[in-house]
Design a protein around this motif. Structure first.
Motif, mmCIF file in Angstrom:
data_model
loop_
_atom_site.group_PDB
_atom_site.id
_atom_site.type_symbol
_atom_site.label_atom_id
_atom_site.label_comp_id
_atom_site.label_asym_id
_atom_site.label_seq_id
_atom_site.Cartn_x
_atom_site.Cartn_y
_atom_site.Cartn_z
ATOM 1 N N ALA A 16 13.919 -51.821 -9.499
ATOM 2 C CA ALA A 16 14.730 -52.398 -10.570
ATOM 3 C C ALA A 16 14.990 -53.872 -10.326
ATOM 4 C CB ALA A 16 16.053 -51.635 -10.686
ATOM 5 N N ALA A 17 15.171 -54.263 -9.068
ATOM 6 C CA ALA A 17 15.431 -55.678 -8.764
ATOM 7 C C ALA A 17 14.266 -56.553 -9.169
ATOM 8 C CB ALA A 17 15.712 -55.848 -7.271
ATOM 9 N N ALA A 18 13.045 -56.006 -9.068
ATOM 10 C CA ALA A 18 11.871 -56.798 -9.418
ATOM 11 C C ALA A 18 11.827 -57.078 -10.911
ATOM 12 C CB ALA A 18 10.608 -56.071 -8.981
ATOM 13 N N ILE A 19 12.270 -56.111 -11.728
ATOM 14 C CA ILE A 19 12.230 -56.295 -13.174
ATOM 15 C C ILE A 19 13.147 -57.424 -13.598
ATOM 16 C CG2 ILE A 19 12.739 -55.183 -15.375
ATOM 17 C CD1 ILE A 19 11.958 -52.537 -14.108
ATOM 18 N N SER A 20 14.269 -57.588 -12.935
ATOM 19 C CA SER A 20 15.241 -58.597 -13.343
ATOM 20 C C SER A 20 15.028 -59.935 -12.661
ATOM 21 C CB SER A 20 16.656 -58.095 -13.046
ATOM 22 O OG SER A 20 16.819 -57.854 -11.657
ATOM 23 N N ALA A 21 14.106 -60.019 -11.711
ATOM 24 C CA ALA A 21 13.907 -61.261 -10.970
ATOM 25 C C ALA A 21 13.237 -62.308 -11.847
ATOM 26 C CB ALA A 21 13.051 -60.994 -9.733
ATOM 27 N N PRO A 22 13.512 -63.601 -11.604
ATOM 28 C CA PRO A 22 12.810 -64.657 -12.334
ATOM 29 C C PRO A 22 11.309 -64.546 -12.131
ATOM 30 C CG PRO A 22 14.642 -65.555 -11.047
ATOM 31 C CD PRO A 22 14.458 -64.130 -10.620
ATOM 32 N N SER A 23 10.521 -64.980 -13.143
ATOM 33 C CA SER A 23 9.075 -64.797 -13.056
ATOM 34 C C SER A 23 8.476 -65.531 -11.873
ATOM 35 C CB SER A 23 8.412 -65.265 -14.361
ATOM 36 O OG SER A 23 8.680 -66.634 -14.610
ATOM 37 N N TRP A 24 9.062 -66.693 -11.500
ATOM 38 C CA TRP A 24 8.481 -67.393 -10.351
ATOM 39 C C TRP A 24 8.723 -66.610 -9.070
ATOM 40 C CZ3 TRP A 24 11.369 -68.931 -6.193
ATOM 41 C CH2 TRP A 24 12.755 -69.053 -6.362
ATOM 42 N N ASP A 25 9.841 -65.850 -9.012
ATOM 43 C CA ASP A 25 10.096 -64.998 -7.851
ATOM 44 C C ASP A 25 9.033 -63.912 -7.730
ATOM 45 O OD1 ASP A 25 12.267 -66.191 -6.738
ATOM 46 O OD2 ASP A 25 13.753 -64.851 -7.594
ATOM 47 N N LEU A 26 8.619 -63.361 -8.878
ATOM 48 C CA LEU A 26 7.617 -62.321 -8.868
ATOM 49 C C LEU A 26 6.270 -62.876 -8.416
ATOM 50 C CD1 LEU A 26 8.642 -60.671 -12.245
ATOM 51 C CD2 LEU A 26 9.298 -59.977 -9.944
ATOM 52 N N THR A 27 5.955 -64.087 -8.849
ATOM 53 C CA THR A 27 4.727 -64.729 -8.405
ATOM 54 C C THR A 27 4.788 -65.013 -6.912
ATOM 55 O OG1 THR A 27 4.486 -65.749 -10.588
ATOM 56 C CG2 THR A 27 3.172 -66.680 -8.799
ATOM 57 N N TRP A 215 -0.889 -60.290 -13.319
ATOM 58 C CA TRP A 215 -0.070 -60.878 -14.378
ATOM 59 C C TRP A 215 1.386 -60.841 -13.962
ATOM 60 C CZ3 TRP A 215 4.108 -59.244 -17.200
ATOM 61 C CH2 TRP A 215 4.464 -60.040 -18.299
ATOM 62 N N THR A 216 2.085 -61.948 -14.181
ATOM 63 C CA THR A 216 3.549 -61.983 -14.169
ATOM 64 C C THR A 216 3.953 -62.777 -15.409
ATOM 65 O OG1 THR A 216 3.972 -64.101 -13.049
ATOM 66 C CG2 THR A 216 3.454 -62.194 -11.640
ATOM 67 N N PRO A 217 5.236 -62.813 -15.751
ATOM 68 C CA PRO A 217 5.643 -63.590 -16.925
ATOM 69 C C PRO A 217 5.319 -65.084 -16.816
ATOM 70 C CG PRO A 217 7.341 -62.010 -16.370
ATOM 71 C CD PRO A 217 6.344 -61.972 -15.242
ATOM 72 N N THR A 218 4.938 -65.556 -15.636
ATOM 73 C CA THR A 218 4.478 -66.937 -15.510
ATOM 74 C C THR A 218 3.199 -67.156 -16.301
ATOM 75 O OG1 THR A 218 5.418 -67.054 -13.294
ATOM 76 C CG2 THR A 218 3.787 -68.701 -13.836
ATOM 77 N N ALA A 219 2.354 -66.138 -16.398
ATOM 78 C CA ALA A 219 1.088 -66.241 -17.118
ATOM 79 C C ALA A 219 1.333 -66.074 -18.616
ATOM 80 C CB ALA A 219 0.119 -65.177 -16.612
ATOM 81 N N ARG A 220 0.470 -66.685 -19.391
ATOM 82 C CA ARG A 220 0.626 -66.659 -20.846
ATOM 83 C C ARG A 220 -0.134 -65.482 -21.452
ATOM 84 N NH1 ARG A 220 -1.538 -72.653 -21.400
ATOM 85 N NH2 ARG A 220 -2.699 -71.838 -19.622
ATOM 86 N N PRO A 228 4.252 -56.707 -20.779
ATOM 87 C CA PRO A 228 4.625 -55.614 -19.869
ATOM 88 C C PRO A 228 6.040 -55.785 -19.330
ATOM 89 C CG PRO A 228 2.432 -56.432 -19.377
ATOM 90 C CD PRO A 228 3.039 -57.393 -20.355
ATOM 91 N N GLU A 229 6.635 -54.678 -18.907
ATOM 92 C CA GLU A 229 7.994 -54.702 -18.378
ATOM 93 C C GLU A 229 8.050 -55.178 -16.937
ATOM 94 O OE1 GLU A 229 9.547 -50.804 -18.870
ATOM 95 O OE2 GLU A 229 9.814 -50.991 -21.042
ATOM 96 N N HIS A 230 6.925 -55.213 -16.254
ATOM 97 C CA HIS A 230 6.910 -55.633 -14.854
ATOM 98 C C HIS A 230 5.546 -56.229 -14.527
ATOM 99 C CE1 HIS A 230 4.346 -52.252 -13.569
ATOM 100 N NE2 HIS A 230 5.063 -51.511 -14.402
ATOM 101 N N PRO A 231 5.452 -56.992 -13.460
ATOM 102 C CA PRO A 231 4.150 -57.545 -13.072
ATOM 103 C C PRO A 231 3.160 -56.422 -12.777
ATOM 104 C CG PRO A 231 5.922 -58.544 -11.815
ATOM 105 C CD PRO A 231 6.513 -57.373 -12.524
ATOM 106 N N PHE A 232 1.884 -56.750 -12.870
ATOM 107 C CA PHE A 232 0.875 -55.765 -12.503
ATOM 108 C C PHE A 232 -0.351 -56.463 -11.946
ATOM 109 C CE2 PHE A 232 -0.127 -56.784 -16.914
ATOM 110 C CZ PHE A 232 -1.507 -56.935 -16.906
ATOM 111 N N ILE A 233 -1.025 -55.758 -11.057
ATOM 112 C CA ILE A 233 -2.305 -56.234 -10.533
ATOM 113 C C ILE A 233 -3.397 -55.615 -11.395
ATOM 114 C CG2 ILE A 233 -3.877 -56.193 -8.550
ATOM 115 C CD1 ILE A 233 -1.410 -56.180 -6.749
ATOM 116 N N ALA A 234 -4.170 -56.473 -12.052
ATOM 117 C CA ALA A 234 -5.215 -55.999 -12.953
ATOM 118 C C ALA A 234 -6.487 -55.636 -12.215
ATOM 119 C CB ALA A 234 -5.521 -57.060 -14.009
ATOM 120 N N GLY A 235 -6.713 -56.275 -11.058
ATOM 121 C CA GLY A 235 -7.939 -55.981 -10.340
ATOM 122 C C GLY A 235 -8.101 -56.833 -9.097
#
Length: 272
Positions: A16-27, A215-220, A228-235
């Motif tokens: 849950a903490a990851a979903i609310s974190a700023p996008s740069w934090d996820l990156t 992908w994270t919200p940093t990407a367009r 998506p609701e959370h970052p994901f690794i596409a490949g």
């Protein structure tokens, strides 16, 4: 696939903490989970370099486990029993230092320690990671499944990020990977049984192989598509499009669902 010979450079569900974190934090979280893999060549003056990333993949009994993911050809091209994995250590003054350690990749008989996906250029192996890296490992649930790209409306023109060590270079002397971006350059992407890889429009260099494409919200994303609701690794970046000796500046990405399948093989019963 790459045979890199370069001189060493100088320089499931998400938490849950990851979903609310700023996008740069996820990156930054994905940066923290990405490591350099290398092994010196026989001339001792050059080395083979690739990229790997860490996944938090608990065993079936719930015991914690950190799994290293990379391209199979990265490890297969390293003939010696030990490679190096590029851990990083935070220093008391707030800085970082590069602290690589040996990583056993082959038995003395030459047999690989890693597990290869039977059809794709993907390798996985359990590693004993320093506590900071074990905590930084990406949740298994962030690996896209076979239908995830359709559900999240990922398609041509969408931007994805990738991490790696192009030509063996890192973003600084502490050994952090270089972050780059590209756009999905092929269609269709699914079903993955028919289209096991997709193309990403960005220049690929030796050393990028094995890096996460994510992908994270940093990407367009294209307007009007689902975010998506959370970052994901596409490949996983496995190769590049290169007709003859001419690079086209296009990467080849194996779908993350094959990483899931390779990790599942770690728990498969041993054959007779």
């Amino acid at each position: 696939m790459f045979d890199l010979q370069i001189p060493p450079p100088s320089a499931l569900e998400p938490p849950a903490a990851a979903i609310s974190a700023p996008s740069w934090d996820l990156t930054v979280g994905l940066i923290a989970a990405t490591v350099q893999l290398d092994q010196r060549n026989g001339d001792a003056a050059t080395r083979r370099v690739g990229t790997g990333f860490l996944i938090d993949a608990p065993r079936p009994d719930g015991q914690p486990r950190t799994v290293l993911v990379t391209a199979h050809h990265v490890l297969d091209g390293m003939p010696d029993p030990d490679a190096r994995i590029g851990w990083r250590v935070e220093t008391p003054d707030g800085g970082w230092r590069f602290a690589p350690e040996p990583l056993r990749i082959r038995e003395e008989t030459g047999e690989p320690v890693w597990t290869r996906h039977p059809e794709r250029d993907i390798a996985v192996m359990e590693v004993s990671a320093p506590p900071a890296f074990a905590r930084a490992a990406i949740p298994l649930g962030w690996l896209a499944e076979a239908g995830s790209l359709d559900a999240w409306q990922v398609g041509p023109g969408d931007e994805l990020l990738t991490l790696g060590y192009p030509r063996g270079y890192s973003s600084n002397t502490a050994g952090f990977p270089i972050l780059r971006a590209g756009r999905v350059a092929s269609w269709p992407l699914t079903p993955i049984s028919r289209f096991p890889v997709f193309l990403l429009d960005f220049p690929v260099f030796p050393g990028n192989s094995g890096g996460p494409v994510f992908w994270t919200p940093t990407a367009r994303k294209l307007p009007g598509t689902v975010e998506p609701e959370h970052p994901f690794i596409a490949g996983v970046l496995v190769s590049e499009v290169r007709p003859g000796d001419e690079p086209l500046g296009i990467g080849i990405v194996a779908h993350a669902a094959y990483v899931r399948e390779a990790i599942a093989l770690l728990d498969a019963p041993a054959g007779p």
